[in-house]
Write an enzyme that holds these catalytic residues in place. Structure first.
Site, PDB file in Angstrom:
ATOM      1  N   SER A 187       0.843  -1.197   0.000  1.00  0.00           N
ATOM      2  CA  SER A 187       0.000   0.000   0.000  1.00  0.00           C
ATOM      3  C   SER A 187       0.880   1.250   0.000  1.00  0.00           C
ATOM      4  O   SER A 187       2.092   1.163   0.141  1.00  0.00           O
ATOM      5  CB  SER A 187      -0.899  -0.007   1.226  1.00  0.00           C
ATOM      6  OG  SER A 187      -0.111   0.143   2.392  1.00  0.00           O
ATOM      7  N   TYR A 188       0.253   2.392  -0.135  1.00  0.00           N
ATOM      8  CA  TYR A 188       0.963   3.665  -0.213  1.00  0.00           C
ATOM      9  C   TYR A 188       1.910   3.842   0.966  1.00  0.00           C
ATOM     10  O   TYR A 188       1.476   3.814   2.118  1.00  0.00           O
ATOM     11  CB  TYR A 188      -0.063   4.795  -0.247  1.00  0.00           C
ATOM     12  CG  TYR A 188       0.522   6.140  -0.572  1.00  0.00           C
ATOM     13  CD1 TYR A 188       0.472   7.187   0.336  1.00  0.00           C
ATOM     14  CD2 TYR A 188       1.146   6.369  -1.795  1.00  0.00           C
ATOM     15  CE1 TYR A 188       1.013   8.425   0.042  1.00  0.00           C
ATOM     16  CE2 TYR A 188       1.683   7.600  -2.103  1.00  0.00           C
ATOM     17  CZ  TYR A 188       1.613   8.615  -1.178  1.00  0.00           C
ATOM     18  OH  TYR A 188       2.155   9.838  -1.473  1.00  0.00           O
ATOM     19  N   PRO A 189       3.201   4.047   0.687  1.00  0.00           N
ATOM     20  CA  PRO A 189       4.172   4.034   1.782  1.00  0.00           C
ATOM     21  C   PRO A 189       4.357   5.331   2.551  1.00  0.00           C
ATOM     22  O   PRO A 189       5.236   5.413   3.401  1.00  0.00           O
ATOM     23  CB  PRO A 189       5.478   3.642   1.072  1.00  0.00           C
ATOM     24  CG  PRO A 189       5.328   4.141  -0.323  1.00  0.00           C
ATOM     25  CD  PRO A 189       3.860   4.131  -0.642  1.00  0.00           C
TER      26      PRO A 189
END
Lengths: 244, 621
Positions: free
Chosen positions: B283-285
């Protein structure tokens, strides 16, 4: 005229009364552990309004004597001074009944390195502890109910080692065996303690809550000087490697 | 439907002020600023305008954080140029969403809200302040110091000496730790150690007072112990204990762990993580959130990880009933969930760095969905000569999450013999011993990140950038930490007292004589001490030390190298978001604050120059 005199006469200027007040104040102070010398009492009485209720005078006297140097304000007798040989390191253990009144000349936190205390003072000087200007330097680790906070060491206070002096000027070191309320590096130099029923081990007085009564007070001039020179002293002690 | 790549607009001063020598730097506090679309982003802007022409409504789907809100308003401003009707109320709306699950998105699509002008303004003010303050101070600093550096080293290589309101405090932390290490004075302490052998087990008891810095006192106490001859057991307590599973993963945590466990610095970790995200594996880091929404289907995500990899079996165990809801931290940026794996990928498809980061993310996620590790702890205290000593034993009963999260350690101690309260014994051995305090180590990257985080410097998205920046500007350098170098605090009881030896900062140039001689030992410092453990530590260069010392010596109440100013700015951003202050107020107040600092810097430039001479040229102050 007689009637006027009656109205304006301040009863306490009559000698008899001053003596009575003096005795009452003296008894009160003695019971507290700080029996005043005649000279001190005289100076005190000449500085107050003798019409003041005696109870208030007693409190004022206590307040003032707590701010004085014991050596010039209280009477000495073998029973309220440190017994001879108290500081003798050859004596393994000695028991003293007291009550002995002493004043604090120096306080040291021996649970923390001097260097960390210097760093803490410098952080204070840089304003890092004032609200809004705090710099957080230690970030706590979180791993569960057992996480040991290493950071605590830097903040923990004590035990403390004190340098005490009795009314004759004799000095002795003392240490907090158990934490004493009111004792710490924020306490005032010149503050008075009454010690009862205590043990001296190798010249070191062992303090516990049950044998110490904190009277408080301070000697302004000493306290100020102590605080000003504290960082210097800590640095010097750290430099020598911390040995006594 | 179309997209942008981060901020669409750029900001810079009007042409009159662009050249460095064009004006006095202090004029930049008031100089007019242009908003424009930079060349590389022109195609994006043109695309938006083309699309905007024929549409009735502009629906914004940027991230729901402050920056995203600001980007949303940028898009609107570009679109409005071609289609002014979009600026009317209700014609530009935005979706509120915090993860990309189907149901969630569909719900968000049906419930648009207006753009949050307050949040956008907060970002606007930050951009403006960073520009004005950064530019004016950088120009001033460079113009004051660069000539003397160039002259001294006889070349034109010395680059810009930049100032940034986040960079400087970051540098400040590094220098401060360096100076602490350098100025450290080791002190001797004394302690009492008790050892008792029972049932053929040697039990070591630790003094309740830990250690004291006064020899006489310890001798007296030790003597009293010996006089007592016997010790009495005062407490025997066995109770369950646990080691908590980790919290859901945030960016800051990823960076810290990347440094500690994966031997990748923060910039590299983020780069790899971004790549994994682009390819759809995680997922978006960039997130501050350390709690999972209750309605996220975590079991399905765990299920995906049963397909392969070393953790497949563990994941299967969770699916078969071992699953436990993750712990919730205290942070939620409302824009993104914690970092977690979204799909299964065979590790062989990834390159080495990707494998390590990916593995970490998966293991962390599976650990979150496991149970805490459980054990039993026994505490025993004894009273000996009036002094208290204690010992502790740990038995690990269930490893649980530890089986998948190999980055944490928890092991059983030796088993303690049975003691009973009231039991009296004569200790086998009572010793007095001494040790020395040793200095802390230089800052490692995880420590630096933790400090920045705790003091409000930078956001999850920018922390790695600030660290890269101070390396780029040659204010600091990194070197591998030698194995055995102290990692514990300065009261750690290490009796071998290995301290990090630091040569006094001398202005040795290297090769071409730039002003970046090392602040610590020369290049080969880590050699000769055996293999390193791979952790990098930060050492300031002489220029870095000079800047920090120089500014500190100017005696500001509000020093540029301390975090307060930046922290205050962050608080003011928050105030704008919450409607308590306007953008104009905040910009004005902050400019005045910095203008004051600027003026004082001007007056005391000599202090700065003196520091440069002292550290960079090696002249004695």
């Amino acid at each position: 005229m007689p009637s006027q005199r009656l109205l304006t006469a301040t009863p306490a200027t009559a000698n008899g009364n001053a003596a009575e007040i003096g005795a009452s104040v003296s008894a009160f102070l003695t019971a507290k552990g700080v029996p005043p010398t005649q000279a001190w009492l005289h100076t005190f009485l000449s500085g107050v309004r003798l019409t003041t209720p005696v109870i208030a005078l007693q409190q004022t006297a206590l307040f003032q004597i707590r701010k004085a140097d014991l050596q010039t304000s209280i009477t000495r007798s073998p029973s309220n001074l440190l017994p001879p040989g108290t500081t003798d390191p050859a004596t393994k253990e000695k028991h003293v009944c007291g009550p002995i009144t002493v004043q604090v000349l120096d306080i040291e936190d021996i649970g923390r390195s001097r260097w960390s205390q210097v760093e803490a003072l410098e952080a204070l000087e840089r304003g890092e502890t004032t609200k809004g200007r705090e710099v957080i330097r230690v970030v706590p680790e979180e791993s569960g109910p057992d996480s040991t906070a290493v950071a605590d060491e830097a903040k923990s206070s004590g035990p403390h080692k004190l340098l005490l002096q009795d009314a004759s000027g004799a000095q002795a070191y003392a240490m907090e065996l158990l934490p004493l309320k009111g004792v710490g590096v924020q306490m005032s130099v010149g503050g008075k303690l009454v010690l009862r029923d205590f043990t001296v081990a190798r010249g070191l007085i062992l303090l516990e809550p049950r044998n110490v009564e904190l009277l408080g007070g301070k000697v302004e001039a000493w306290d100020k000087k102590w605080r000003e020179e504290r960082k210097q002293r800590l640095k010097a002690k750290a430099g020598i490697g911390g040995e006594r | 439907m179309t997209s942008v790549l981060g901020h669409l607009l750029s900001h810079d001063f009007d042409a009159r002020y662009k050249a460095w020598k064009s004006c006095d730097p202090s004029q930049l506090f008031e100089a007019s600023i242009d908003d424009f679309v930079e060349e590389s982003k022109q195609p994006l802007a043109e695309n938006i305008q083309a699309q905007a022409r024929y549409c009735q409504i502009l629906y914004i789907w940027t991230d729901c954080d402050r920056e995203g809100e600001n980007i949303g308003t940028e898009i609107r401003s570009v679109a409005v140029k071609r289609n002014p009707s979009l600026s009317q109320p209700g014609k530009t709306v935005r979706a509120r969403f915090s993860n990309i699950e189907r149901a969630h998105i569909i719900n968000a699509a049906g419930n648009p809200i207006p753009l949050d002008e307050a949040q956008s303004n907060a970002v606007q003010s930050r951009i403006e302040l960073d520009l004005r303050i950064g530019a004016s101070f950088t120009r001033n600093l460079t113009l004051s110091v660069q000539p003397m550096l160039r002259q001294h080293f006889g070349n034109d290589d010395q680059g810009v000496i930049s100032y940034g309101s986040c960079q400087f405090p970051t540098l400040g932390f590094v220098v401060e730790r360096y100076l602490r290490v350098r100025n450290f004075v080791p002190e001797t302490f004394w302690t009492i150690k008790i050892m008792h052998e029972k049932d053929r087990v040697k039990v070591n008891f630790r003094w309740a007072r830990n250690h004291l810095f006064d020899r006489m006192v310890v001798v007296v106490l030790f003597e009293r112990c010996l006089a007592a001859k016997t010790a009495r057991v005062t407490k025997v307590q066995t109770k369950p204990t646990s080691k908590w599973k980790p919290l859901p993963l945030t960016t800051v945590e990823l960076q810290k762990c990347g440094s500690m466990f994966l031997r990748l610095d923060s910039a590299r970790v983020m780069q790899v993580a971004e790549g994994l995200y682009q390819k759809g594996w995680i997922s978006y880091p960039r997130t501050e959130t350390d709690q999972f929404d209750r309605d996220m289907d975590l079991r399905a995500l765990v299920q995906k990880q049963t397909q392969g990899g070393d953790w497949a079996q563990f994941a299967q165990g969770l699916v078969d009933g071992g699953f436990s809801q993750p712990r919730s931290g205290r942070n939620n940026d409302k824009a993104h969930p914690p970092i977690h794996p979204v799909n299964f990928v065979n590790p062989t498809q990834l390159n080495q760095d990707e494998q390590r980061v990916h593995e970490f993310v998966v293991r962390r996620f599976l650990a979150c969905c496991s149970e805490d590790a459980r054990g039993s702890k026994t505490d025993i205290s004894i009273l000996f000569g009036g002094e208290t000593f204690s010992t502790t034993g740990l038995t690990v009963l269930e490893r649980n999450y530890l089986d998948v999260y190999k980055y944490d350690r928890w092991t059983s101690s030796q088993e303690l013999p049975r003691f009973q309260e009231g039991e009296v014994f004569e200790p086998t051995e009572a010793l007095m011993s001494e040790g020395q305090t040793s200095p802390p180590g230089y800052l490692t990257e995880p420590e630096l990140i933790a400090l920045m985080d705790a003091n409000g410097i930078g956001t999850d998205a920018t922390m790695a950038e600030h660290i890269s920046k101070i390396k780029e500007r040659q204010y600091v350098e990194t070197r591998a930490r030698a194995r055995g170098a102290q990692q514990i605090g300065d009261d750690g009881a290490a009796s071998d007292g290995e301290t990090a030896v630091v040569a006094p900062a001398a202005g040795r140039g290297r090769g071409r004589g730039r002003a970046r001689g090392r602040g610590g030992r020369g290049g080969g410092g880590a050699e000769g001490r055996g293999a390193t453990n791979g952790m990098q530590e930060f050492i300031p260069t002489t220029l870095g030390v000079a800047l920090v010392e120089g500014y500190e010596n100017m005696g500001f109440e509000i020093s540029l190298t301390k975090p307060f100013l930046r922290k205050e700015m962050e608080l003011k951003m928050k105030a704008i978001c919450e409607g308590r202050k306007t953008k104009a107020e905040v910009v004005h107040e902050t400019i005045e604050q910095y203008r004051d600092v600027y003026v004082r810097t001007q007056q005391r430039l000599d202090t700065l120059r003196a520091a440069v001479r002292k550290y960079c040229f090696g002249e004695n102050g």
